[in-house]
Write an enzyme that holds these catalytic residues in place. Sequence first.
Site, PDB file in Angstrom:
ATOM      1  N   CYS A 854       0.800  -1.222   0.000  1.00 31.16           N
ATOM      2  CA  CYS A 854       0.000   0.000   0.000  1.00 31.16           C
ATOM      3  C   CYS A 854       0.830   1.268   0.000  1.00 31.16           C
ATOM      4  CB  CYS A 854      -0.916   0.013   1.222  1.00 31.16           C
ATOM      5  SG  CYS A 854      -2.007  -1.429   1.331  1.00 31.16           S
ATOM      6  N   GLU A 855       2.118   1.142  -0.152  1.00 34.03           N
ATOM      7  CA  GLU A 855       3.040   2.266   0.020  1.00 34.03           C
ATOM      8  C   GLU A 855       2.673   3.494  -0.807  1.00 34.03           C
ATOM      9  OE1 GLU A 855       7.825   2.525  -0.353  1.00 34.03           O
ATOM     10  OE2 GLU A 855       6.738   1.764  -2.099  1.00 34.03           O
ATOM     11  N   LYS A 856       2.295   3.298  -2.060  1.00 34.58           N
ATOM     12  CA  LYS A 856       2.146   4.451  -2.952  1.00 34.58           C
ATOM     13  C   LYS A 856       0.927   5.312  -2.640  1.00 34.58           C
ATOM     14  CE  LYS A 856      -0.017   1.761  -6.689  1.00 34.58           C
ATOM     15  NZ  LYS A 856       0.145   1.341  -8.100  1.00 34.58           N
ATOM     16  N   THR A 898      10.079   5.060   0.067  1.00 37.65           N
ATOM     17  CA  THR A 898       9.829   5.391   1.474  1.00 37.65           C
ATOM     18  C   THR A 898      11.167   5.699   2.134  1.00 37.65           C
ATOM     19  OG1 THR A 898       7.850   4.012   1.597  1.00 37.65           O
ATOM     20  CG2 THR A 898       8.935   4.541   3.665  1.00 37.65           C
TER      21      THR A 898
END
Length: 1067
Positions: A854-856, A898
């Site tokens: 889910c980073e983006k 990140t």
Amino acid sequence: MGIKTLIWLSILVVGIYCEISDEDAPVHYCFVNPPPKTRLSPNLLQNITTCTHLVYGSIPIDRDTGYPQYSVSDVESGYDIDNIRTFMRLRKYHPNAKLLMGVVRTKPFEDAATSVKVANGLRSHVKSKRFDGLFVTFNGIHLEYRASTSFLETISKDKKMSLTFGVTGRRVFAFDALRRLQEINDLVEYIYLDMGELPSNEELARVTHINPLFYNGSIPFEETIQGTVEELSKEGILPSRIVVGLTAGGWKFEIKETQDPLKISHGQYAENNGKRVSYQDACRARGAVIYDWQTMNEITVYRQTWMSVNLPTIKAMGEKMKWILGQKFAGIGISHALFDDPRGDCGTDPLPAHRLVMELIRNTIPANPAKCTRLCYLDPEEVEETFPIDNLKSDYCSHIVVPYFALDLSDKMIEEDKAEDLVKKIDDWRSKIVEVAPRLILSVGSKQASTIWQFLLGNDFHRKELAEGLVKAINSTNADGLEISWTSQPMVSDFDKKNLKSFINDIVAADTAKMVEIVVATSQQSAYSDFYDYEHLNKTASLIVLHSHRLHSDSLPFTGHPSPLRATSSMTNQKMSWESLLSHWVEKRVLPSKLVLSLSASTLSMQSLADVRSSAATPFGQSAFVSMLRSKKGDIHSQQEICESLKSGTGVTHWVDGAEVPYLRRYDQMVAYENTRSAHIKAVWASMEGVGGLALHNMHQDDPSAVCDNRTAFPILNALSRAQVCQTCLKQHDFKKCEQHDFVVSCNFELKRSTPVFKTDIVPYERCTEVVVEQATLTLGGNVNFNDVQQEQVVKNLTSLRSKMVKCGMVLSLSCGDSEKYLNSILGDNMTFAIGNVMNIMEKYKFSGVQLDCEKVIRRGNHIYFNTFVKKLAQKFESGKASNGCNRTLSARFSHYTQKPSTYYSVSLLNRLSHIALRMTDKHSVDLPFFFNHTKPEFPSTEKFVNIWKNVGLKPDKLVLELSPFGWQTGKKVGEKKKMTQGVNCVTAGNRAVYEHDYETLTGMTKHENGTINMPMIEDFRYKIGYIQREQLGGIALNVNGDDYTGICGRGSFPILKSVYSSHKCR
């Protein structure tokens, strides 16, 4: 009340100014907080030379303008005292220290806008007073509100201003304090943990120990230094970010008449509120003295008076300081100088606690053990008395070798000149890092001619006497072993071979206690003449050092290099290379794990017969003057002299491909040497070959004072320590058991149409601890969907294999969509429904876990939603078992985008997940550079981002590195890349293609008719696994779609995956 004038006695101490310049050295915070109407002495801290941060006062900033509320003596007033001006004169004695204004805010901020206004006003004022920065403390519930973060964030925008945040042990456990400290952590230079106030101090009448170190039965664990810092560490605030603040003096309580002062304990109520007492008052107190070995405090009891004091001795307060330094905290602070007997009233030197910190910091070297075998050689004849051994990091060397014994025809053995002094210097250095100190090896005979060796070893009586004398001499020192070095001249016959073998046996026999490590140094001439008993060395020597740094000499009439990796076509003797020498020893069936390859920090200067400074001729094999026929006056000898020549423009450096070494041209002079690039390549190559270790000779020439870049002392050793890995063989896990795996092998399987040949029944689950299926998406409304019907069918096919996979995990990779608003809608309104759907799809397709990708879409606006989602999902997972009977697993996936993880994620929460996968690939799914490039620090690399995650507090064993099997083919356009799998590469280039290895990018390169192909090789993967093991990370993740799953390359299916467990070069 009149003006108090404190006249401090001059401190007469003979000492050497200690400049704290090493970035790894502990910091020392020194506080000055004069009471109102008290004149500050300008030489108060003059002789405490380790102060890195000097803090003045504790000045209130409760006005919303940010203007400090000074006392009458802080700045010039009617009392004719300007203590701040006096304080600023301390810069004369502490030119490298940062002078900080100490401020405290008691009044809460009304809102974030107010906090910003206060911050801007304060920042401007501090600059006007010429302070270097601020030491900020909040005395209240400020950490419950985010306005406190806004305040510090505003100040931190001024990059020229140093900022430290002080928090008491009392405030650490307050509501939301830990969350706020996580936010503050990235904004400040250090977090200063003041252990002078504990949660018990909420009620001033409760008896309290001063700075208790350990739990002692009556003190709650969270009120000890150990307990408080453990709580911070769990929340991702690492020891390296924390300065532990100790208190000069102690606490004094008047206890009740009904209480026995000898039985009073921490937390009980006294008759009156406790009082802080200075050490000069405490040391004069009468009464019985008891020492508490858990709190490390002195307890003084007199009638109904009970006092807990920090006794500034090495066995008392010093134990706290040693523990703090040993746990690798950023440093120590003492508050404050005026409470630390500044006049010497207690009968010792003034400022005893400050002096104790100074002594321990001077005698402390940040200590980590060497992770691989590296021998560092220091020659007593060459090393000057001023050699800065304290600049040597403890993890650079596993062994330090000193030529100590010379052979003598009459006395058998004598000490080398200056050897005893050098060993004493090394022992003093080792004593500062006792637990991880390198082993000390004393060398015998490294400078003696073969005739002396032959005379002493050829006679049985002389040989045994020499062996017994050496063992006795080793045992009388602090040395750990003996190096036998018949290397100055080669052996000449089989008699020499036999006598050396007998000599080693005599040493083994003389060492009855089996305490002496035996190292044998070897020359290339003797090796190529087979004058070593290889089988015997395999059994008796712990290490065999190959003198691969002496493959060329200035006594030869042609140019060359002392340690080329491979031979070039122009070299006269093709055997004189690392590759050839190692091959010779391995062919003789000597274990590679016993072999140590050598390089030197010194240079080899030669004089060509013609001026070839600008010549493009082949550098090696040219005619040159032999050393005895030329002057050596202008020779370059060291790394720093190489740097000076390059900076001045008198020399030009060149690189020799194949040999992988540099050389420098200076008019008719050719200088062969090593640099950080060649050392890096050698370390990677040697690691891939499974070599037991590396040795650096002439270490004193390796720029020990950091002249070259003013940053890195011993740059070659630094390069070796970063690049050398020592592979240990991985035992394949049992996929039929639900055991916790020491090494994660996560196999990523993509659900996509582009790989139709990849049938689900060939997924190599038996070699994976988990199979991660990519990928489903969390959609609006909290539903979990696959992209199309075909993908869902592939998942169904995998589910039918579930019984065969037994206990191997099958994990669903779950995307959170493509936009921040998208995720906000899902988690803001439908979080509970989303969690329920995740559980349903796991049950439906028999998944044992989920990996969140889910980073983006995580931003400041929704990161709290995400952290809450992860927390609740983890709680659901813990409530039951997966379909295979094992624990459910929850992991997360991040990339190099990140760069400030603690800004968005709860590190303590991430530490509770199964693992964190780091994807380190570019847009072509090709691995980014593995090593950090100091010349381009902004460029992403695996090494850089592993350190970022470790530095924010993620446990190393939670980090799983994704290694890409994909390579690329250069396109017709500049910069164009075409992604290739391992199998497609074999089809394109052919199975017989020859690859040239690049030890910097960790790829193989080959050219063919359609362009150039760069592919990661099996050796590269094995090397990266060695790095992961060395750094004690959690494991690897591999995209199996990119491996040769059909076996078309002729090495069977999934050769890269299988190589994880099978290598003859591991140990």
